[in-house]
Design a protein around this motif. Sequence first.
Motif, PDB file in Angstrom:
ATOM      1  N   SER A 138       0.794  -1.288   0.135  1.00  0.00           N
ATOM      2  CA  SER A 138       0.012  -0.100   0.000  1.00  0.00           C
ATOM      3  C   SER A 138       0.998   1.114  -0.032  1.00  0.00           C
ATOM      4  N   ALA A 139       0.244   2.302  -0.342  1.00  0.00           N
ATOM      5  CA  ALA A 139       0.901   3.804  -0.444  1.00  0.00           C
ATOM      6  C   ALA A 139       1.645   4.006   0.952  1.00  0.00           C
ATOM      7  N   GLY A 140       2.695   4.835   0.776  1.00  0.00           N
ATOM      8  CA  GLY A 140       3.333   5.185   2.130  1.00  0.00           C
ATOM      9  C   GLY A 140       4.670   4.375   2.484  1.00  0.00           C
ATOM     10  N   ARG A 141       5.439   5.267   3.094  1.00  0.00           N
ATOM     11  CA  ARG A 141       6.738   4.457   3.497  1.00  0.00           C
ATOM     12  C   ARG A 141       6.798   3.492   4.597  1.00  0.00           C
ATOM     13  N   ALA A 142       5.703   3.703   5.668  1.00  0.00           N
ATOM     14  CA  ALA A 142       5.612   2.894   6.532  1.00  0.00           C
ATOM     15  C   ALA A 142       5.350   1.423   5.941  1.00  0.00           C
ATOM     16  N   ALA A 143       4.531   1.243   5.069  1.00  0.00           N
ATOM     17  CA  ALA A 143       3.974  -0.041   4.686  1.00  0.00           C
ATOM     18  C   ALA A 143       5.589  -0.889   3.866  1.00  0.00           C
ATOM     19  N   LEU A 144       6.290  -0.101   3.428  1.00  0.00           N
ATOM     20  CA  LEU A 144       7.677  -0.557   2.993  1.00  0.00           C
ATOM     21  C   LEU A 144       8.453  -1.187   3.947  1.00  0.00           C
ATOM     22  N   GLU A 145       8.522  -0.364   5.195  1.00  0.00           N
ATOM     23  CA  GLU A 145       9.484  -0.473   6.135  1.00  0.00           C
ATOM     24  C   GLU A 145       9.525  -1.949   6.805  1.00  0.00           C
ATOM     25  N   LYS A 146       8.376  -2.590   6.647  1.00  0.00           N
ATOM     26  CA  LYS A 146       8.131  -3.769   7.443  1.00  0.00           C
ATOM     27  C   LYS A 146       9.104  -4.762   6.504  1.00  0.00           C
ATOM     28  N   PHE A 147       9.523  -4.474   5.274  1.00  0.00           N
ATOM     29  CA  PHE A 147      10.592  -5.513   4.583  1.00  0.00           C
ATOM     30  C   PHE A 147      11.948  -5.091   4.762  1.00  0.00           C
ATOM     31  N   MET A 148      12.085  -4.248   5.611  1.00  0.00           N
ATOM     32  CA  MET A 148      13.620  -3.862   5.707  1.00  0.00           C
ATOM     33  C   MET A 148      14.565  -4.578   6.574  1.00  0.00           C
ATOM     34  N   PRO A 149      15.573  -5.421   6.328  1.00  0.00           N
ATOM     35  CA  PRO A 149      16.357  -6.330   7.218  1.00  0.00           C
ATOM     36  C   PRO A 149      17.043  -5.411   7.959  1.00  0.00           C
ATOM     37  N   VAL A 150      17.178  -5.867   9.337  1.00  0.00           N
ATOM     38  CA  VAL A 150      17.767  -4.877  10.256  1.00  0.00           C
ATOM     39  C   VAL A 150      19.204  -4.628   9.880  1.00  0.00           C
ATOM     40  N   ALA A 151      20.098  -5.422   9.259  1.00  0.00           N
ATOM     41  CA  ALA A 151      21.435  -5.135   8.693  1.00  0.00           C
ATOM     42  C   ALA A 151      21.469  -4.083   7.677  1.00  0.00           C
ATOM     43  N   TYR A 157      17.774   1.574   0.015  1.00  0.00           N
ATOM     44  CA  TYR A 157      16.519   2.411  -0.443  1.00  0.00           C
ATOM     45  C   TYR A 157      15.501   1.276  -0.816  1.00  0.00           C
ATOM     46  N   LEU A 158      14.419   1.222  -0.202  1.00  0.00           N
ATOM     47  CA  LEU A 158      13.568   0.322  -0.503  1.00  0.00           C
ATOM     48  C   LEU A 158      12.476   0.948  -1.538  1.00  0.00           C
ATOM     49  N   VAL A 159      12.333   0.353  -2.686  1.00  0.00           N
ATOM     50  CA  VAL A 159      11.383   0.848  -3.537  1.00  0.00           C
ATOM     51  C   VAL A 159      10.260  -0.057  -3.905  1.00  0.00           C
ATOM     52  N   ARG A 160       8.969   0.157  -4.244  1.00  0.00           N
ATOM     53  CA  ARG A 160       8.040  -0.971  -4.673  1.00  0.00           C
ATOM     54  C   ARG A 160       7.779  -1.036  -6.129  1.00  0.00           C
ATOM     55  N   PRO A 161       7.234  -2.248  -6.502  1.00  0.00           N
ATOM     56  CA  PRO A 161       7.034  -2.455  -7.562  1.00  0.00           C
ATOM     57  C   PRO A 161       6.139  -1.687  -8.356  1.00  0.00           C
ATOM     58  N   PRO A 162       5.829  -1.752  -9.655  1.00  0.00           N
ATOM     59  CA  PRO A 162       6.870  -2.276 -10.797  1.00  0.00           C
ATOM     60  C   PRO A 162       8.175  -1.617 -10.878  1.00  0.00           C
ATOM     61  N   PHE A 163       9.180  -2.541 -11.301  1.00  0.00           N
ATOM     62  CA  PHE A 163      10.376  -2.037 -11.436  1.00  0.00           C
ATOM     63  C   PHE A 163      11.125  -2.248 -12.607  1.00  0.00           C
ATOM     64  N   ASP A 164      10.972  -2.054 -13.890  1.00  0.00           N
ATOM     65  CA  ASP A 164      11.334  -2.605 -15.197  1.00  0.00           C
ATOM     66  C   ASP A 164      12.773  -2.183 -15.487  1.00  0.00           C
ATOM     67  N   VAL A 165      13.911  -2.798 -15.077  1.00  0.00           N
ATOM     68  CA  VAL A 165      15.294  -2.493 -15.322  1.00  0.00           C
ATOM     69  C   VAL A 165      15.492  -2.347 -16.653  1.00  0.00           C
ATOM     70  N   GLU A 166      14.828  -3.081 -17.559  1.00  0.00           N
ATOM     71  CA  GLU A 166      15.162  -2.776 -18.892  1.00  0.00           C
ATOM     72  C   GLU A 166      14.990  -1.667 -19.594  1.00  0.00           C
ATOM     73  N   ARG A 167      14.179  -0.654 -19.010  1.00  0.00           N
ATOM     74  CA  ARG A 167      13.874   0.611 -19.462  1.00  0.00           C
ATOM     75  C   ARG A 167      15.293   1.665 -18.996  1.00  0.00           C
ATOM     76  N   LEU A 168      16.131   1.024 -18.166  1.00  0.00           N
ATOM     77  CA  LEU A 168      17.188   2.036 -17.546  1.00  0.00           C
ATOM     78  C   LEU A 168      18.471   2.040 -18.828  1.00  0.00           C
ATOM     79  N   GLU A 169      18.629   1.166 -19.534  1.00  0.00           N
ATOM     80  CA  GLU A 169      20.025   1.257 -20.108  1.00  0.00           C
ATOM     81  C   GLU A 169      20.001   2.231 -21.111  1.00  0.00           C
ATOM     82  N   PRO A 170      18.870   2.916 -21.804  1.00  0.00           N
ATOM     83  CA  PRO A 170      19.151   3.884 -22.629  1.00  0.00           C
ATOM     84  C   PRO A 170      19.062   5.084 -21.903  1.00  0.00           C
ATOM     85  N   VAL A 171      18.543   5.391 -20.483  1.00  0.00           N
ATOM     86  CA  VAL A 171      18.582   6.396 -19.706  1.00  0.00           C
ATOM     87  C   VAL A 171      19.889   6.600 -19.375  1.00  0.00           C
TER      88      VAL A 171
END
Length: 309
Positions: A138-151, A157-171
Amino acid sequence: MSMRRYLLHIAYCGSRLRGVQKQREEHEALFVSVGGLVEKGLQRLRPESIEQLYFSSRTDTGVHAVCNTAHVDLSCQSEGLCYEPSAITNTLNRFFKKNNAEIRVHKTILVPSTFHARYDAVSRRYLYRLAVTLEPTSAGRAALEKFMPVAEIGKLYLVRPPFDVERLEPVCRLLEGIHDFASFANVQRKGDTPRETLREIKSVTVTPGRPLLDPSQDPLYSHLQFWDVNVHGKSFLYRQVRRIVGVLVGVAQGRFNLQDVQHMLDYPSQRNWSPKVQVAPPDGLFLLDVEYPLHVFAEGEDSGQRPQE
């Protein structure tokens, strides 16, 4: 009185430090910047004087360094070599350890008095660590932080999907080379001296990353996919690397596209930063190393000493 210039190779975890630059409000009882703590540690050597520390890279609050560099002039009454470089390294590290400061000096080198840690550097390499959650949140940083390993706290930097890395090469290829990066710069305050925003980016790459611990040691790692953004250039504007990462994340998530990035470069302006893009936080940013040409370490007429560890 004799004066000698030393180059320090400094590593630090920036999470509890207020950047490199010594803060105006710092005083003897409160040192919270890298520069302030290093100066306080150098006082343990009891030199006749300590000139200002000059860092190669003025990293911001929360940014880490595998290797930053700084030069300092130390003076003493006797002629010749004032302090053995190894004594400086050991004295500083004892001070940092005793004061629970997450800073270490890995090496100290005697350099000519003409050497400058910032202006003699020919390149700097930065790493930015990203992790994408494998399941929507869900929206908001707090929803992401539950996935943060303590180490990883403060180092990722945690980011949510979608995340299409193929788009990044030309950039990445577009950002490389010499450009006016005014669109990637902070807006200057009224009355500030205009700054040069032309910069050369030697390379930008996005490659699979890895966790700091073995994934079998923390089940949260099974929810994450790691990516490393490596940026190499001679020098950077304030927060430029974090803005580049923000653009890459925006493109990978589909909120931004190659044409948008092209527009930022074609029409450079401090007010041309897109509201579709967020500046990446400092947590995942590491200064990896600073490179110097060998001739700046050459023996000078004023030094009388070869660079040494």
